[in-house]
Design a protein around this motif. Structure first.
Motif, PDB file in Angstrom:
ATOM      1  N   LEU A 193      -4.257  25.969 -33.297  1.00  0.00           N
ATOM      2  CA  LEU A 193      -3.629  27.254 -32.972  1.00  0.00           C
ATOM      3  C   LEU A 193      -3.831  28.280 -34.085  1.00  0.00           C
ATOM      4  CD1 LEU A 193      -0.223  26.073 -31.425  1.00  0.00           C
ATOM      5  CD2 LEU A 193      -2.288  26.804 -30.224  1.00  0.00           C
ATOM      6  N   SER A 194      -3.832  27.809 -35.331  1.00  0.00           N
ATOM      7  CA  SER A 194      -3.925  28.749 -36.457  1.00  0.00           C
ATOM      8  C   SER A 194      -5.361  29.102 -36.828  1.00  0.00           C
ATOM      9  CB  SER A 194      -3.202  28.177 -37.679  1.00  0.00           C
ATOM     10  OG  SER A 194      -3.828  26.983 -38.122  1.00  0.00           O
ATOM     11  N   THR A 195      -6.296  28.195 -36.566  1.00  0.00           N
ATOM     12  CA  THR A 195      -7.682  28.426 -37.000  1.00  0.00           C
ATOM     13  C   THR A 195      -8.666  28.552 -35.842  1.00  0.00           C
ATOM     14  OG1 THR A 195      -8.277  26.079 -37.129  1.00  0.00           O
ATOM     15  CG2 THR A 195      -7.189  27.050 -39.058  1.00  0.00           C
ATOM     16  N   GLY A 196      -8.245  28.133 -34.643  1.00  0.00           N
ATOM     17  CA  GLY A 196      -9.164  28.130 -33.513  1.00  0.00           C
ATOM     18  C   GLY A 196     -10.034  26.887 -33.451  1.00  0.00           C
ATOM     19  N   LYS A 197      -9.781  25.940 -34.355  1.00  0.00           N
ATOM     20  CA  LYS A 197     -10.605  24.743 -34.429  1.00  0.00           C
ATOM     21  C   LYS A 197      -9.740  23.554 -34.822  1.00  0.00           C
ATOM     22  CE  LYS A 197     -14.717  22.962 -36.844  1.00  0.00           C
ATOM     23  NZ  LYS A 197     -15.763  23.287 -37.825  1.00  0.00           N
ATOM     24  N   LEU A 198      -9.813  22.462 -34.068  1.00  0.00           N
ATOM     25  CA  LEU A 198      -9.086  21.251 -34.417  1.00  0.00           C
ATOM     26  C   LEU A 198      -9.632  20.665 -35.720  1.00  0.00           C
ATOM     27  CD1 LEU A 198      -8.882  19.523 -30.904  1.00  0.00           C
ATOM     28  CD2 LEU A 198      -7.030  20.717 -32.094  1.00  0.00           C
ATOM     29  N   SER A 199      -8.798  19.889 -36.399  1.00  0.00           N
ATOM     30  CA  SER A 199      -9.239  19.271 -37.659  1.00  0.00           C
ATOM     31  C   SER A 199     -10.145  18.074 -37.405  1.00  0.00           C
ATOM     32  CB  SER A 199      -8.031  18.849 -38.497  1.00  0.00           C
ATOM     33  OG  SER A 199      -7.195  17.966 -37.768  1.00  0.00           O
ATOM     34  N   THR A 200      -9.987  17.417 -36.249  1.00  0.00           N
ATOM     35  CA  THR A 200     -10.861  16.309 -35.868  1.00  0.00           C
ATOM     36  C   THR A 200     -11.220  16.437 -34.396  1.00  0.00           C
ATOM     37  OG1 THR A 200      -9.040  14.824 -35.236  1.00  0.00           O
ATOM     38  CG2 THR A 200      -9.771  14.764 -37.547  1.00  0.00           C
ATOM     39  N   PHE A 201     -12.385  15.911 -34.050  1.00  0.00           N
ATOM     40  CA  PHE A 201     -12.861  15.917 -32.670  1.00  0.00           C
ATOM     41  C   PHE A 201     -13.268  14.504 -32.284  1.00  0.00           C
ATOM     42  CE2 PHE A 201     -14.093  19.875 -34.736  1.00  0.00           C
ATOM     43  CZ  PHE A 201     -13.591  20.845 -33.865  1.00  0.00           C
ATOM     44  N   VAL A 202     -13.359  14.248 -30.984  1.00  0.00           N
ATOM     45  CA  VAL A 202     -13.981  13.005 -30.534  1.00  0.00           C
ATOM     46  C   VAL A 202     -15.463  13.082 -30.901  1.00  0.00           C
ATOM     47  CG1 VAL A 202     -12.322  12.613 -28.690  1.00  0.00           C
ATOM     48  CG2 VAL A 202     -14.360  13.971 -28.224  1.00  0.00           C
ATOM     49  N   PRO A 203     -16.107  11.922 -31.109  1.00  0.00           N
ATOM     50  CA  PRO A 203     -17.492  11.924 -31.605  1.00  0.00           C
ATOM     51  C   PRO A 203     -18.461  12.752 -30.771  1.00  0.00           C
ATOM     52  CG  PRO A 203     -16.565   9.724 -31.760  1.00  0.00           C
ATOM     53  CD  PRO A 203     -15.551  10.551 -31.034  1.00  0.00           C
ATOM     54  N   GLU A 204     -18.271  12.791 -29.452  1.00  0.00           N
ATOM     55  CA  GLU A 204     -19.193  13.533 -28.597  1.00  0.00           C
ATOM     56  C   GLU A 204     -19.187  15.031 -28.880  1.00  0.00           C
ATOM     57  OE1 GLU A 204     -17.485  10.255 -25.869  1.00  0.00           O
ATOM     58  OE2 GLU A 204     -16.955  11.302 -27.711  1.00  0.00           O
ATOM     59  N   GLN A 205     -18.126  15.518 -29.530  1.00  0.00           N
ATOM     60  CA  GLN A 205     -18.016  16.955 -29.778  1.00  0.00           C
ATOM     61  C   GLN A 205     -18.257  17.332 -31.240  1.00  0.00           C
ATOM     62  OE1 GLN A 205     -14.164  18.231 -28.254  1.00  0.00           O
ATOM     63  NE2 GLN A 205     -15.025  18.557 -26.220  1.00  0.00           N
ATOM     64  N   LYS A 206     -18.550  16.379 -32.088  1.00  0.00           N
ATOM     65  CA  LYS A 206     -18.789  16.698 -33.490  1.00  0.00           C
ATOM     66  C   LYS A 206     -19.996  17.612 -33.636  1.00  0.00           C
ATOM     67  CE  LYS A 206     -16.521  12.748 -35.643  1.00  0.00           C
ATOM     68  NZ  LYS A 206     -16.669  11.506 -36.444  1.00  0.00           N
ATOM     69  N   GLY A 207     -19.810  18.665 -34.425  1.00  0.00           N
ATOM     70  CA  GLY A 207     -20.876  19.638 -34.633  1.00  0.00           C
ATOM     71  C   GLY A 207     -20.917  20.728 -33.591  1.00  0.00           C
ATOM     72  N   ARG A 208     -20.051  20.637 -32.588  1.00  0.00           N
ATOM     73  CA  ARG A 208     -20.041  21.643 -31.521  1.00  0.00           C
ATOM     74  C   ARG A 208     -19.357  22.923 -31.996  1.00  0.00           C
ATOM     75  NH1 ARG A 208     -21.764  22.932 -26.106  1.00  0.00           N
ATOM     76  NH2 ARG A 208     -20.266  24.466 -25.360  1.00  0.00           N
ATOM     77  N   TRP A 209     -18.268  22.785 -32.764  1.00  0.00           N
ATOM     78  CA  TRP A 209     -17.527  23.959 -33.225  1.00  0.00           C
ATOM     79  C   TRP A 209     -17.515  24.033 -34.745  1.00  0.00           C
ATOM     80  CZ3 TRP A 209     -15.711  21.121 -28.984  1.00  0.00           C
ATOM     81  CH2 TRP A 209     -15.683  21.828 -27.774  1.00  0.00           C
TER      82      TRP A 209
END
Length: 360
Positions: free
Chosen positions: A344-360
Motif C-alpha cells: 500500500l505504501s510503495t506499490g510493490k510487495l516485499s516478496t512475490f511468488v517465484p513466478e512473479q519475481k522480476g515482474r515489478w
C-alpha cells in the motif's frame, strides 16, 4: 443591523457534524483491504494496518455470492488477505482460478496468501491483470521440518505401531524390531528452505543426505548433501521426503512406478502437498509391502483422509498441522499484514511468488 448569534448547542452540533464528515471522508479515501480469513494472533500488525486502510470482512456465504459481492460490497478493494487452511475461506470462495480472478475488481493490486504453498491460486491470470501475489516463503521452514522429523522418526521406529499396542493393553508383545535413523540415507525431493532445515536435523541424527532439484544448489547451501538424479534418489534412499511445491508438473510425481523403484525397507514422508502423491498408488504400495511405511501431514482431498491410510499400521497420519504452532501462526499472519502495508505504501510487495519475481 445586529446579527443574531447562533445558540451554543447549534454550534456544537455543527462542529460535530463537520468532524464526522472529515472522518467519513478520511475513511473513504483509505485503501480497502478485504480480509477473507480472520487475524487471530497478530494484533499489533492488525492495528497498524487499520490505521492505514479500511478493513472489509468476508460476508459472502458461497462462491456465487462472493463473485456477486465483488461487484458491490467488495468493489474498489486494493488488497486481499487469505489463509490456506482447508476449513477457511476457500470453502466459500473456492479456488482463485482463472474464472474467479477474471471477476476480481480492476482496483485489486495485491493478494497476500497466508501459507507457503499457494496452489489454491492460479498465478498466471493474476500476473496478466497486474495483481501481485505473495506467499509466506521462510517462516514455515523450521516448524514444517520439525513435523517431517517427527514423521520420519515415527515411521522408522514404528512408534505408531507401539502406541497402538500400548493402548490395546499389549506391552510390546510380538512388536517387530524397528530401524534407527543413524546411518540411514535421507533423500529429499525439493531442497528449498524446508528441505534444507530437515537436512540439518537429519545430520544431527547421524543420517546422510542426498537431494534432487531441477538445479543443483551452491556448495554453501548444500551443506554436504549430495546432488543426485531423481531415479537414483528414489532407488537408494532409506527415507524419501517430499518438499516440493504442487503444480501441474508435480501432481502425482510419486505414483506406482516410483513406489516400485523404492527399496522395500524405505519410508515416504510428505509434508508438501497431498496431490504430489497418488494416494491410491500409495495405499497399494503399503498394502503390498512395496514400501515399509509412510508419514503424512497432507492429503489429496483435504480435509478427508482415506480410511485405508488411517487404519494402516505403518502409516502415520497427521491432519496438516505442520505450521500449527502459536509462534508460527502469529508470525505468518504478521508477515502477510506487513507485506500488505508495504504494498500500500510503495506499490510493490516485499516478496512475490517465484513466478512473479522480476515482474515489478
Amino acid at each position: 443591523m445586529l446579527l443574531k448569534s447562533r445558540p451554543a448547542h447549534s454550534l456544537v452540533g455543527a462542529l460535530f457534524k463537520a468532524q464526522r464528515n472529515v472522518r467519513l471522508l478520511s475513511a473513504s479515501t483509505k485503501p480497502r483491504v478485504l480480509l477473507l480469513d480472520p487475524i487471530n494472533l497478530a494484533h499489533e500488525e492488525l492495528e497498524s494496518l487499520k490505521s492505514e486502510a479500511s478493513l472489509i470482512p468476508l460476508t459472502s456465504t458461497d462462491r456465487a455470492s462472493f463473485i456477486n459481492d465483488l461487484k458491490s460490497d467488495y468493489k474498489d478493494i486494493t488488497a486481499i488477505y487469505r489463509h490456506f487452511k482447508g476449513t477457511g475461506s476457500i470453502n466459500i470462495t473456492g479456488r482463485f482460478d482463472e474464472e474467479l480472478i477474471s471477476q476480481l475488481p480492476s482496483s485489486l493490486r495485491f493478494i497476500s496468501h497466508n501459507g507457503a504453498g499457494y496452489d489454491q491460486i492460479t498465478v498466471e491470470p493474476c500476473t496478466a491483470r497486474n495483481i501481485q501475489v505473495s506467499n509466506v516463503p521462510s517462516v514455515v521452514d523450521d516448524p514444517t521440518a520439525d513435523t517431517a522429523l517427527f514423521l520420519m522418526l515415527g515411521s522408522l521406529r514404528q512408534f505408531n505401531v507401539a502406541l497402538a499396542q500400548a493402548q490395546a493393553g499389549s506391552f510390546h508383545r510380538g512388536l517387530p524390531l524397528s530401524s534407527d535413523p543413524q546411518g540411514k540415507l535421507l533423500g529429499i525431493l525439493g531442497m528449498g528452505g524446508i528441505g534444507r532445515a530437515l537436512a540439518k536435523r537429519a545430520r544431527a541424527l547421524g543420517m546422510t543426505v542426498q537431494y534432487h532439484n531441477r538445479n543443483q544448489l551452491s556448495e554453501d547451501l548444500e551443506q554436504g548433501a549430495k546432488y543426485v538424479t531423481r531415479d537414483e534418489l528414489l532407488s537408494t534412499s532409506d527415507v524419501v521426503s517430499l518438499n516440493l511445491p504442487l503444480n501441474a508438473a508435480t501432481k502425482h510425481t510419486i505414483s506406482t512406478p516410483e513406489f516400485k523403484s523404492m527399496k522395500p525397507s524405505a519410508v515416504l514422508i510428505n509434508t508438501a502437498r497431498g496431490p504430489v502423491v497418488d494416494e491410491k498408488a500409495l495405499i497399494t504400495a503399503l498394502e503390498s509391502g512395496e514400501i515399509a511405511g509412510a508419514g503424512l501431514d497432507v492429503y489429496e482431498n483435504e480435509p478427508q483422509i482415506p480410511a485405508e491410510l488411517l487404519r494402516h499400521p505403518r502409516a502415520i497420519c497427521l491432519p496438516h498441522i505442520g505450521t500449527l504452532s502459536y509462534e508460527t501462526q502469529k508470525e505468518m499472519e504478521a508477515f502477510c499484514l506487513r507485506n500488505i502495508r508495504t504494498g500500500l505504501s510503495t506499490g510493490k510487495l516485499s516478496t512475490f511468488v517465484p513466478e512473479q519475481k522480476g515482474r515489478w
